[in-house]
Structure formats: structure tokens, C-alpha cells
Write a protein that holds these residues in place. Structure first.
Motif, PDB file in Angstrom:
ATOM      1  N   MET A   1       0.835  -1.185   0.000  1.00  0.00           N
ATOM      2  CA  MET A   1       0.000   0.000   0.000  1.00  0.00           C
ATOM      3  C   MET A   1       0.878   1.246   0.000  1.00  0.00           C
ATOM      4  SD  MET A   1      -2.906   1.185   2.728  1.00  0.00           S
ATOM      5  CE  MET A   1      -4.353   0.782   1.779  1.00  0.00           C
ATOM      6  N   ASN A   2       0.423   2.278  -0.720  1.00  0.00           N
ATOM      7  CA  ASN A   2       1.092   3.572  -0.688  1.00  0.00           C
ATOM      8  C   ASN A   2       0.057   4.671  -0.940  1.00  0.00           C
ATOM      9  OD1 ASN A   2       0.870   4.014  -3.530  1.00  0.00           O
ATOM     10  ND2 ASN A   2       2.749   2.889  -3.886  1.00  0.00           N
TER      11      ASN A   2
ATOM     12  N   ARG B   1      -5.065   9.025   7.987  1.00  0.00           N
ATOM     13  CA  ARG B   1      -4.815   7.898   8.894  1.00  0.00           C
ATOM     14  C   ARG B   1      -3.576   7.136   8.423  1.00  0.00           C
ATOM     15  NH1 ARG B   1      -9.635   6.009   9.220  1.00  0.00           N
ATOM     16  NH2 ARG B   1     -10.088   7.137  11.124  1.00  0.00           N
ATOM     17  N   TYR B   2      -3.505   6.922   7.117  1.00  0.00           N
ATOM     18  CA  TYR B   2      -2.346   6.236   6.538  1.00  0.00           C
ATOM     19  C   TYR B   2      -1.056   7.033   6.760  1.00  0.00           C
ATOM     20  CZ  TYR B   2       0.878   4.492   3.016  1.00  0.00           C
ATOM     21  OH  TYR B   2       2.002   4.027   2.373  1.00  0.00           O
TER      22      TYR B   2
ATOM     23  N   ASN C   1       0.130   6.892  10.325  1.00  0.00           N
ATOM     24  CA  ASN C   1       0.641   5.556  10.665  1.00  0.00           C
ATOM     25  C   ASN C   1       2.017   5.317  10.059  1.00  0.00           C
ATOM     26  OD1 ASN C   1      -1.470   4.728  12.305  1.00  0.00           O
ATOM     27  ND2 ASN C   1      -2.656   3.932  10.592  1.00  0.00           N
ATOM     28  N   GLU C   2       2.275   5.941   8.928  1.00  0.00           N
ATOM     29  CA  GLU C   2       3.581   5.793   8.274  1.00  0.00           C
ATOM     30  C   GLU C   2       4.660   6.630   8.956  1.00  0.00           C
ATOM     31  OE1 GLU C   2       4.551   3.811   5.356  1.00  0.00           O
ATOM     32  OE2 GLU C   2       2.778   2.869   6.250  1.00  0.00           O
TER      33      GLU C   2
END
Length: 181
Positions: free
Chosen positions: A1-2, A107-108, A111-112
Motif C-alpha cells: 500500500m502507498n 490515517r495512513y 501511521n507511516e
């Protein structure tokens, strides 16, 4: 995922696939029009003008979650940014960047790249730390966005490579961008 796996809303309500920006360097910023950091719009526009022909795209996401510092409609926000700071980089629809209604992209991103801490020499650091500590004494332990003008740098492959808190200098941001060019 990116980052390319996400879709966001444009100010006109239409959906935008971030995969449209494959091969570009993205600087994703949550913004506000009535914030102590609002003058950063001017420096962000200068960065965009300087590096857009080299593949940089700055994406502004207005947010009203930090003491209601962007309460206007998308249209009024866009007009304000253009008329007061000459913003020409893409401004997207007003977005939630923290809490239960967080936009999936943010959110992503958080988290990264977790919270980096505020720059100790910035004049607003102490104010932010006191304010956030009152709301949550352990605020620094969670990855959420803490304030307006948090920036995420994404490389040409859609990977999040850096996070800059609003107190980070734009020179530091520019240095990281240049490494990706």
C-alpha cells in the motif's frame, strides 16, 4: 500500500485519485486560514513555483479541527488563499485529519510517520505543548496530527519519506525535497 491507493475530494466535490500523481513528489499539508502558521502559505507557494517543473506537487487540505481555525466553506477558503497568499498549488476539500472521522489518507500518513516533536526553538512550541498537554498529557505518544500545517513528504513511488511538524523550518522541508529531485 502507498499514497497512490487513496482517493480524496476536490473542493468542487469531485473525487481525485492520488494515482494521477504517480511519478511526482508530493507535499501533503493540512492547512488553516486563521492560524499562527497561516503565513506558511506564502513559503509553500514559493516552494511550489520553484520545484513544480521538477515534479513537486503541494496539496493543501483545509482543516477546522484545531480550535476552529478554518470555519469557512471550501470556496471561501480557496478565495482567501489565492487572494492573500497567491496560492496556485492544489487545494482540496476541507478534511478531518484526526479523530474518529479521519480521512483515510491522513490515517495512513500518520501511521507511516509518527509525531516528530515540535522544534524546540520555535516561538510557538511552548504554547502548543501546553495546549496539547491540557487536552492529553500523553499527546506526544500517539501519531495523530497535532496542529495545522503538518506536512508529509511523499517520494515519486508513493512512499511517505518524511513528516514535518508545523514548527519545522521550510528550509528543512526544501532540503528534503531537493534530495528527491
Amino acid at each position: 500500500m502507498n499514497v497512490y491507493d487513496f482517493h480524496v475530494r476536490q473542493m468542487n466535490g469531485k473525487e481525485l485519485a492520488l494515482s494521477d500523481y504517480k511519478g511526482k513528489i508530493l507535499l501533503i499539508v493540512n492547512t488553516a486560514s486563521k492560524c499562527g502558521f497561516t503565513p506558511q502559505f506564502e513559503d509553500l507557494e514559493k516552494l511550489f513555483q520553484k520545484y513544480r517543473d521538477h515534479g513537486l506537487v503541494i496539496m493543501g487540505f483545509p482543516c477546522n479541527q484545531f480550535h476552529e481555525q478554518d470555519p469557512e466553506s471550501n470556496e471561501k477558503i480557496l478565495e482567501y488563499c489565492r487572494s492573500n497568499y497567491g496560492v496556485t498549488f492544489p487545494m482540496l476539500a476541507k478534511t478531518n485529519v484526526k479523530g474518529p472521522q479521519t480521512e483515510p489518507l491522513f490515517r495512513y500518513l500518520t501511521n507511516e510517520k509518527a509525531f516528530q516533536g515540535f522544534h524546540p526553538e520555535h516561538s510557538l512550541t511552548k504554547v502548543l505543548e501546553e495546549l496539547l498537554s491540557k487536552e492529553d498529557p500523553n499527546y506526544a505518544q500517539n501519531p495523530d496530527i497535532k496542529w495545522n500545517f503538518t506536512k508529509f513528504l511523499v517520494d515519486r513511488n508513493g512512499n511517505v519519506v518524511a513528516r514535518f511538524e508545523p514548527t519545522a523550518g521550510l528550509k528543512e522541508v526544501e532540503d528534503c525535497i531537493r534530495k528527491l529531485l
